[in-house]
Design an enzyme around this catalytic site. Structure first.
Site, PDB file in Angstrom:
ATOM      1  N   CYS A   1       0.819  -1.226   0.000  1.00 50.42           N
ATOM      2  CA  CYS A   1       0.000   0.000   0.000  1.00 50.42           C
ATOM      3  C   CYS A   1       0.846   1.268   0.000  1.00 50.42           C
ATOM      4  O   CYS A   1       0.368   2.336  -0.363  1.00 50.42           O
ATOM      5  CB  CYS A   1      -0.956   0.000   1.181  1.00 50.42           C
ATOM      6  SG  CYS A   1      -2.154  -1.342   1.099  1.00 50.42           S
TER       7      CYS A   1
ATOM      8  N   ASN B   1     -10.029  -0.027  -0.532  1.00 58.46           N
ATOM      9  CA  ASN B   1      -8.563   0.068  -0.479  1.00 58.46           C
ATOM     10  C   ASN B   1      -7.980  -0.503  -1.771  1.00 58.46           C
ATOM     11  O   ASN B   1      -8.045  -1.712  -1.998  1.00 58.46           O
ATOM     12  CB  ASN B   1      -8.070  -0.706   0.745  1.00 58.46           C
ATOM     13  CG  ASN B   1      -6.567  -0.632   0.931  1.00 58.46           C
ATOM     14  OD1 ASN B   1      -5.842  -0.191   0.039  1.00 58.46           O
ATOM     15  ND2 ASN B   1      -6.092  -1.076   2.076  1.00 58.46           N
TER      16      ASN B   1
ATOM     17  N   HIS C   1      -3.592   7.520   1.992  1.00 61.56           N
ATOM     18  CA  HIS C   1      -3.933   6.164   1.562  1.00 61.56           C
ATOM     19  C   HIS C   1      -5.344   5.859   2.030  1.00 61.56           C
ATOM     20  O   HIS C   1      -5.716   6.171   3.162  1.00 61.56           O
ATOM     21  CB  HIS C   1      -2.928   5.171   2.154  1.00 61.56           C
ATOM     22  CG  HIS C   1      -3.289   3.742   1.891  1.00 61.56           C
ATOM     23  ND1 HIS C   1      -3.669   3.297   0.643  1.00 61.56           N
ATOM     24  CD2 HIS C   1      -3.354   2.663   2.718  1.00 61.56           C
ATOM     25  CE1 HIS C   1      -3.934   2.005   0.714  1.00 61.56           C
ATOM     26  NE2 HIS C   1      -3.767   1.603   1.955  1.00 61.56           N
TER      27      HIS C   1
HETATM   28  O1  UT7 Z   1      -3.696  -0.671   3.631  1.00 60.85           O
HETATM   29  C1  UT7 Z   1      -3.334  -0.914   4.936  1.00 60.85           C
HETATM   30  C2  UT7 Z   1      -3.890  -2.180   5.363  1.00 60.85           C
HETATM   31  N1  UT7 Z   1      -5.165  -2.219   5.915  1.00 60.85           N
HETATM   32  C3  UT7 Z   1      -5.645  -1.478   6.901  1.00 60.85           C
HETATM   33  O2  UT7 Z   1      -5.169  -0.429   7.218  1.00 60.85           O
HETATM   34  C4  UT7 Z   1      -6.812  -2.029   7.649  1.00 60.85           C
HETATM   35  C5  UT7 Z   1      -6.658  -1.812   9.118  1.00 60.85           C
HETATM   36  N2  UT7 Z   1      -7.731  -2.382   9.904  1.00 60.85           N
HETATM   37  C6  UT7 Z   1      -9.038  -2.026   9.811  1.00 60.85           C
HETATM   38  O3  UT7 Z   1      -9.400  -1.236   8.968  1.00 60.85           O
HETATM   39  C7  UT7 Z   1     -10.023  -2.605  10.813  1.00 60.85           C
HETATM   40  O4  UT7 Z   1      -9.322  -3.230  11.852  1.00 60.85           O
HETATM   41  C8  UT7 Z   1     -11.001  -3.605  10.177  1.00 60.85           C
HETATM   42  C9  UT7 Z   1     -11.978  -2.844   9.279  1.00 60.85           C
HETATM   43  C10 UT7 Z   1     -10.257  -4.640   9.364  1.00 60.85           C
HETATM   44  C11 UT7 Z   1     -11.803  -4.304  11.262  1.00 60.85           C
HETATM   45  O5  UT7 Z   1     -12.471  -3.380  12.073  1.00 60.85           O
HETATM   46  P1  UT7 Z   1     -12.507  -3.594  13.667  1.00 60.85           P
HETATM   47  O6  UT7 Z   1     -13.332  -2.507  14.215  1.00 60.85           O
HETATM   48  O7  UT7 Z   1     -11.086  -3.703  14.132  1.00 60.85           O
HETATM   49  O8  UT7 Z   1     -13.309  -4.947  13.807  1.00 60.85           O
HETATM   50  P2  UT7 Z   1     -12.826  -6.328  14.456  1.00 60.85           P
HETATM   51  O9  UT7 Z   1     -11.763  -6.956  13.630  1.00 60.85           O
HETATM   52  O10 UT7 Z   1     -12.553  -6.092  15.901  1.00 60.85           O
HETATM   53  O11 UT7 Z   1     -14.153  -7.177  14.336  1.00 60.85           O
HETATM   54  C12 UT7 Z   1     -15.310  -6.870  15.109  1.00 60.85           C
HETATM   55  C13 UT7 Z   1     -16.375  -7.907  14.827  1.00 60.85           C
HETATM   56  C14 UT7 Z   1     -15.887  -9.362  14.955  1.00 60.85           C
HETATM   57  O12 UT7 Z   1     -16.916 -10.126  15.556  1.00 60.85           O
HETATM   58  P3  UT7 Z   1     -16.847 -10.542  17.098  1.00 60.85           P
HETATM   59  O13 UT7 Z   1     -15.578 -11.354  17.232  1.00 60.85           O
HETATM   60  O14 UT7 Z   1     -16.788  -9.248  17.854  1.00 60.85           O
HETATM   61  O15 UT7 Z   1     -18.094 -11.328  17.285  1.00 60.85           O
HETATM   62  C15 UT7 Z   1     -15.704  -9.800  13.522  1.00 60.85           C
HETATM   63  O16 UT7 Z   1     -15.858 -11.185  13.347  1.00 60.85           O
HETATM   64  O17 UT7 Z   1     -16.846  -7.779  13.467  1.00 60.85           O
HETATM   65  C16 UT7 Z   1     -16.806  -9.061  12.818  1.00 60.85           C
HETATM   66  N3  UT7 Z   1     -16.532  -8.864  11.406  1.00 60.85           N
HETATM   67  C17 UT7 Z   1     -17.492  -8.651  10.480  1.00 60.85           C
HETATM   68  N4  UT7 Z   1     -18.832  -8.601  10.568  1.00 60.85           N
HETATM   69  C18 UT7 Z   1     -19.512  -8.349   9.438  1.00 60.85           C
HETATM   70  C19 UT7 Z   1     -15.324  -8.810  10.794  1.00 60.85           C
HETATM   71  N5  UT7 Z   1     -15.483  -8.580   9.475  1.00 60.85           N
HETATM   72  C20 UT7 Z   1     -16.818  -8.482   9.266  1.00 60.85           C
HETATM   73  C21 UT7 Z   1     -17.592  -8.246   8.118  1.00 60.85           C
HETATM   74  N6  UT7 Z   1     -18.936  -8.175   8.257  1.00 60.85           N
HETATM   75  N7  UT7 Z   1     -17.057  -8.037   6.898  1.00 60.85           N
END
Ligand code: UT7
Length: 321
Positions: free
Chosen positions: A115, A278, A248
Site C-alpha cells: 500500500c 482500499n 492512503h
Molecule cells: O492498507 C493498509 C492495510 N489495511 C488497513 O489499514 C486495515 C486496518 N484495519 C481495519 O481497517 C479494521 O481493523 C477492520 C476494518 C479490518 C476491522 O475493524 P474492527 O473494528 O477492528 O473490527 P474487528 O476486527 O474487531 O471485528 C469486530 C467484529 C468481529 O466479531 P466478534 O468477534 O466481535 O463477534 C468480527 O468477526 O466484526 C466481525 N466482522 C465482520 N462482521 C460483518 C469482521 N469482518 C466483518 C464483516 N462483516 N465483513
C-alpha cells in the site's frame, strides 16, 4: 532555483464492474452494508473483469495523465509502476505499460511496497528526475487485489478494490513547486500482520491476502502521524499550511484519526475510500486525480501524500502542486 519534479498531469482508471456492499452480501459474503460502512466507510469497490489487468489499468491512467499534461508518450524517459499484483511474475508490468504506450526505449521497472508502493515509486522517480536520469517520468500505482482476495474471509474481502492512478513528473527549474520532500520507512518485524500466503520461491502459488486488521489499524495511525510530522518538518512547513491531504484510502476511521492527531482540517482531507475501497498502491494517485479533476486541488496548493501497508512499510511526501 533548483531542478525539481513538478506534477504536470494526473490520470486514473477503474474497472467497469462496481460492486456495492449489499451485492457482496448477496454473493454469499457473511457481512452487511451497515457493518462495512460503520467500521470502514466503504460503500462500494470496483473489481477487474476478464482482460482488465494491472497493466491495462495502468496504461489507461498513464494515457490520461499524459493527455492532461499535453505531453506525447515518446517524451517519457522513465516509468515507475508501484504494484503488488503484477500481470506476470516477470517481466515488470511497467514494461507492458511502456509497450502499450508505444514507447520503444525508456527506463521502466516495478516497485513493490504494497500500500506504500506509490510513495516509494514517487520518491525513487523524484530522485531520478532530480539526478538527471529523465526529464519526464510516469509514476503509476495499479492493483488487481480482487485476484488475491479470499472471498470466504469476510474480515478482508470487503476491504479491497481494483484500480489505477498515475501522474507525470516533469523536470523544471523552480523555486518551490514540485516534490519538496519524501520520507520512507519499513519494519519487516510486522510481516505476519499483513501478507499473502503464497509466493514464487515458497509455495509456487499466488496465495491469498491475510491480515490481522486490528493490529494493523493500531500501527497505522501512529506511523502515519509520525511520518507526516517528519516530512512536513523536512519540507519546512507546518500542518496549518497544508491545502490538501491525500491519504492512503484503507479505512475512513484511520484517515480521520490520523488527521485529528496532527490537527489537520478534516475538510482538507481527500476521501475516496467510500467509492473505491482500499486499492493499495493505486489509492493515493487515484484520490489525487479525483481531487484534481473536480477542481479541489489547484496549482501551487501544498499537498501531503501518505500511505502505510504490508511489511510494514509507510511513507509520506510534501508536494507543491
Ligand atoms: O492498507 C493498509 C492495510 N489495511 C488497513 O489499514 C486495515 C486496518 N484495519 C481495519 O481497517 C479494521 O481493523 C477492520 C476494518 C479490518 C476491522 O475493524 P474492527 O473494528 O477492528 O473490527 P474487528 O476486527 O474487531 O471485528 C469486530 C467484529 C468481529 O466479531 P466478534 O468477534 O466481535 O463477534 C468480527 O468477526 O466484526 C466481525 N466482522 C465482520 N462482521 C460483518 C469482521 N469482518 C466483518 C464483516 N462483516 N465483513
Amino acid at each position: 532555483m533548483s531542478r525539481r519534479s513538478v506534477i504536470v498531469g494526473t490520470g486514473s482508471a477503474l474497472p467497469a464492474n462496481r460492486v456495492t456492499n449489499a451485492q457482496l452480501a448477496e454473493r454469499g459474503v457473511d457481512t452487511t452494508d451497515e457493518w462495512i460502512v460503520e467500521r470502514t466507510g466503504i460503500t462500494a469497490r470496483h473489481f477487474a473483469g476478464d482482460g482488465e489487468t494491472t497493466a491495462t489499468m495502468a496504461t489507461e491512467a498513464a494515457t490520461k495523465a499524459l493527455a492532461a499534461a499535453g505531453v506525447a508518450a515518446d517524451q517519457v524517459g522513465l516509468i515507475v509502476l508501484a504494484t503488488a499484483t503484477p500481470d506476470q511474475t516477470f517481466p515488470a508490468s511497467a514494461t507492458r505499460v511502456q509497450t502499450a504506450l508505444g514507447i520503444n526505449d525508456c527506463i521502466a521497472f516495478d516497485v513493490q511496497a504494497v500500500c506504500t508502493g506509490f510513495l516509494y515509486a514517487l520518491s525513487v522517480a523524484d530522485n531520478m528526475v532530480k539526478g538527471g536520469m529523465a526529464d519526464q517520468a510516469l509514476v503509476i500505482g495499479s492493483e488487481t487485489f480482487s485476484r488475491i482476495l479470499d472471498f470466504e474471509d469476510r474480515t478482508t474481502c470487503v476491504l479491497f478494490g481494483d484500480g489505477a492512478g498515475a501522474l507525470l513528473l516533469q523536470a523544471q527549474d523552480t523555486e518551490d513547486r514540485g516534490v519538496l520532500a519524501t520520507r520512507l520507512h519499513a519494519d519487516g518485524r510486522h510481516n505476519d500482520l499483513l501478507y499473502v500466503d503464497g509466493g514464487v520461491s515458497t509455495t509456487g502459488t499466488i496465495g491469498k491476502l491475510r491480515m490481522k486488521g486490528k493490529e494493523v489499524f493500531r500501527h497505522a495511525v501512529t506511523n502515519l502521524a509520525d511520518v507526516l510530522n517528519e516530512v512536513l518538518t523536512a519540507s519546512g512547513h507546518q500542518p496549518g499550511e497544508v491545502d490538501w491531504v491525500v491519504p492512503h484510502q484503507a479505512n475512513k476511521r484511520i484517515i480521520d484519526a490520523t488527521a485529528k492527531k496532527l490537527g489537520l482540517d478534516p475538510n482538507r482531507v481527500v476521501v475516496t475510500v467510500d467509492q473505491h475501497a482500499n486499492t493499495s498502491a493505486a489509492s493515493v494517485p487515484l484520490a489525487l486525480d479525483v481531487a484534481v479533476r473536480d477542481g479541489r486541488v489547484k496549482k501551487n496548493d501544498l499537498i501531503v501524500l501518505e500511505a502505510m501497508g504490508g511489511g510494514f512499510t509507510w511513507g509520506a511526501a510534501v508536494v507543491r502542486y
